[in-house]
Structures are given as C-alpha cells and as structure tokens.
Scaffold this motif. Structure first.
Motif, PDB file in Angstrom:
ATOM      1  N   ASP A 107      59.173  29.269 120.205  1.00  0.00           N
ATOM      2  CA  ASP A 107      59.851  27.965 120.243  1.00  0.00           C
ATOM      3  C   ASP A 107      59.484  27.117 119.021  1.00  0.00           C
ATOM      4  O   ASP A 107      60.344  26.433 118.439  1.00  0.00           O
ATOM      5  N   HIS A 110      61.318  28.419 116.019  1.00  0.00           N
ATOM      6  CA  HIS A 110      62.715  27.992 116.068  1.00  0.00           C
ATOM      7  C   HIS A 110      62.847  26.551 115.562  1.00  0.00           C
ATOM      8  O   HIS A 110      63.754  26.227 114.776  1.00  0.00           O
ATOM      9  N   GLU A 111      61.925  25.708 115.990  1.00  0.00           N
ATOM     10  CA  GLU A 111      61.957  24.304 115.590  1.00  0.00           C
ATOM     11  C   GLU A 111      61.727  24.153 114.082  1.00  0.00           C
ATOM     12  O   GLU A 111      62.224  23.208 113.459  1.00  0.00           O
ATOM     13  N   THR A 115      65.350  30.312 113.513  1.00  0.00           N
ATOM     14  CA  THR A 115      66.057  30.299 114.800  1.00  0.00           C
ATOM     15  C   THR A 115      66.396  31.689 115.316  1.00  0.00           C
ATOM     16  O   THR A 115      66.690  31.859 116.502  1.00  0.00           O
ATOM     17  N   LYS A 208      53.512  21.364 116.705  1.00  0.00           N
ATOM     18  CA  LYS A 208      54.719  21.632 117.496  1.00  0.00           C
ATOM     19  C   LYS A 208      54.360  22.021 118.927  1.00  0.00           C
ATOM     20  O   LYS A 208      54.971  21.562 119.896  1.00  0.00           O
ATOM     21  N   ASN A 211      53.008  19.074 120.699  1.00  0.00           N
ATOM     22  CA  ASN A 211      53.991  17.976 120.679  1.00  0.00           C
ATOM     23  C   ASN A 211      53.367  16.663 120.210  1.00  0.00           C
ATOM     24  O   ASN A 211      53.463  15.626 120.874  1.00  0.00           O
TER      25      ASN A 211
END
Length: 339
Positions: A107, A110-111, A115, A208, A211
């Motif tokens: 994830d 991807h961020e 992707t 990431k 968060n």
C-alpha cells in the motif's frame, strides 16, 4: 504498532537482533523491523551454502555470507536494498500467507507511485513481471516472523556475479534458489522520490505506514534497545551468525568434482563433504609424480570445506612431488578455490 530501525549495516548483527526481538517479551505485537545491509548474501536454512554462492567473488569483494533461520532461497543485499520484517502472533497469521502480511508495504509503495506492484507466486512482490521483493517466514514459540527484501537501488550486476554458481560440478540435496528476473523499484516511484537514498526511502515508507507527516512523529512508536538487549544480541550473533559451522557446516551432504587439463596432465578431484568438512576425497588423472597422491588426499580429509583452509593445507605440501610439471599455484586454484 511498534517498530525498530536497525542502527548497524552488518547483516549478522541485524539477524541476531531480529532473532532476539522475536523472542523478547518486551515488545508489543504486531512489530516491524527495518534494516539496510552492507554487501552480503543470506542463504536459506535448508540450502547448501557453497552451492548458492560464488565463493571467490564474495571473498574478493568483501561480501559477508551468513545463513538465516527461515527457509527459501539465497538473497544478495547491499546498501541499495531495504529489508523489512513483521513479528505477529502465530494464531493471527496463516503460515505461508504473505499477501496480507506485506499489505502495508505494498500500500505504501502504491502511494509512492508504484501502483502496479503486487504480491504474486509463493512469496514475491513484482512489478511488470519483474521481482523486486522476496519474502520468507518461520514460526517459533507462538510467534510468526516474516522478513522480506525491497530492491530499491541495488547493484544488479553484483547480484548476478555473487550468486553465479561456478562451473564446479556440485551435487547435493539442498534446496536450490530459483533465479528470477529482478528490478529495482526506485524507477517506478513518483518523481519526488527518485532522488532518495535507501535510508530516506525507508523513512518515507515508515511515514506512510504510520500515517504521519514527519519521521520524528513516527519515532514515538520506535523501540529502543537497552544495554541488556545489546549484550544478549551479541551472544546470539557470536553463537550463530558469526559461526562457520552455522553458515557452512549446516549445509546438506554434497559432492564436488573439479577437473582441469594442464600441460603436465589432467587433474580430476572429487570430494564428499558432510557437515561442512571433507569426508572423502579422490584425485584422478594422467599426471606424473614421484610420490603417491594418496598423501595429498589424506591431508585434505577432515578439513573444513573452506577455500582458505584447503589452500593453507596444500601450501604445506610439496605438490611437485605429486603433480610433476604442473605449477603449485594452478593446482591450489583448482582444488581449493571455486571457478
């Protein structure tokens, strides 16, 4: 979730640290680790180390070789590679199911722009059909430990050379690595991440996953080793990851054939190796010598199957007595070293 970012770049210290923390009651699960290594190869628990590495290349390029507790294949790492690990309760994780476990990593990638990164096959993360992450897992004492690699900016030429098995004929029952097309993930990231080094890339991933906007904010979740922790880690490192018997002696029984034609005749040396030591050796050929080559064979039996040990043994023998007309250096290069 807590995490720990390794403070050293020595694979042996870092493997000892992860082993210690996995068994520690001081951490709260789930737990993550991140580490970046100097050039090294880590072979799987069930592999024949000598069958996986180019031993001469590794020695000439100061590449550390060690063995890990988990299975799977041999992996090359350098400062362009980021390792990550998860420690979770065994009851919460189906053994061998990497997809859910590495989801936070995928994830985050991807961020950051990659992707198309996806978990595929048994334990790989790939992009455009090329592998950039391999993962391995083991379970002990009610905890499951999974560790993986992320090729960020790895020297792919060194990967090929260090893991290129030489031409010596080696046969064993060890689990062999399957070489795959590999790539670095760096070029697939958004432009703002293209100029990062591996340490900065690690910090971006941490931000990431937790968060947060800054690495300082994330550090409130970081575990800090105590003096006692460090002392116990050093014991594990010395007992296991610095230990020749663990790295090489744990290899399954195997046989090696080394054959070469010289002007002075052909030498065909065949070894049986068990527990990392020469159990039997037979030297065939059409060479001439004033003494019986059995003397050389007997000198090699019982020695570690280690280039430096075999070389030292042969250097203490007047090889011209056994292989007339063949330079001693050529004989030593054939029998002691890999090619």
């Amino acid at each position: 979730m807590q995490y720990y970012a390794m403070k050293t770049n020595d694979i042996r210290t870092n493997l000892a640290t992860e082993q210690y923390l996995m068994n520690s009651d001081k951490i709260t699960l789930p737990f993550m680790l991140f580490y970046i290594e100097n050039p090294c190869i880590i072979v799987g628990r069930n592999q024949n180390t000598m069958e996986e590495i180019n031993d001469e290349y590794c020695r000439n390029h100061n590449i550390t070789v060690t063995r890990r507790l988990s299975g799977g294949g041999a992996m090359y790492q350098d400062l362009g590679n980021l390792c990550f690990s998860f420690i979770v309760p065994a009851n919460d994780q189906r053994f061998g199911d990497f997809k859910d476990l590495v989801k936070p990593i995928v994830d985050a990638l991807h961020e950051m722009g990659a992707t198309q990164a996806e978990v595929t096959g048994r334990n790989d993360i790939v992009i455009e059909g090329k592998k950039f992450s391999g993962n391995a897992m083991y379970t002990r004492n009610g905890r499951t430990f999974s560790h993986g690699t992320l090729m960020f900016d790895v020297n792919t030429d060194a990967v090929a050379d260090a893991l290129k098995v030489p031409k010596d004929k080696i046969e064993s029952k060890g689990i062999k690595s399957v070489r795959a097309r590999v790539t670095n993930i760096k070029k697939y990231l958004k432009p703002e991440y293209q100029n990062l080094n591996t340490f900065e890339f690690r910090d971006e991933l941490i931000k990431k996953i937790w968060n947060v906007d800054t690495i300082e904010e994330a550090q409130k979740f970081e575990y800090h080793l105590t003096k006692s922790d460090e002392e116990e880690i050093k014991k594990i490192q010395d007992k296991t990851y610095n230990n020749w018997d663990w790295v090489y002696g744990q290899s399954p029984k195997f046989t090696v054939q080394k054959r070469k034609h010289f002007t002075g005749g052909t030498i065909d040396a065949r070894f049986d190796v068990e527990d990392g030591h020469v159990k039997n050796v037979k030297i065939y050929g059409d060479f001439f010598g004033i003494k019986n080559v059995e003397d050389v064979e007997k000198a090699l039996i019982g020695k570690e199957y280690n280039a430096d040990v075999l070389k030292e043994t042969l250097e203490n023998i007047n090889l011209n007595n056994y292989f007339h007309g063949i330079p001693a250096e050529d004989i030593i290069n054939l029998i002691a070293l890999q090619h």
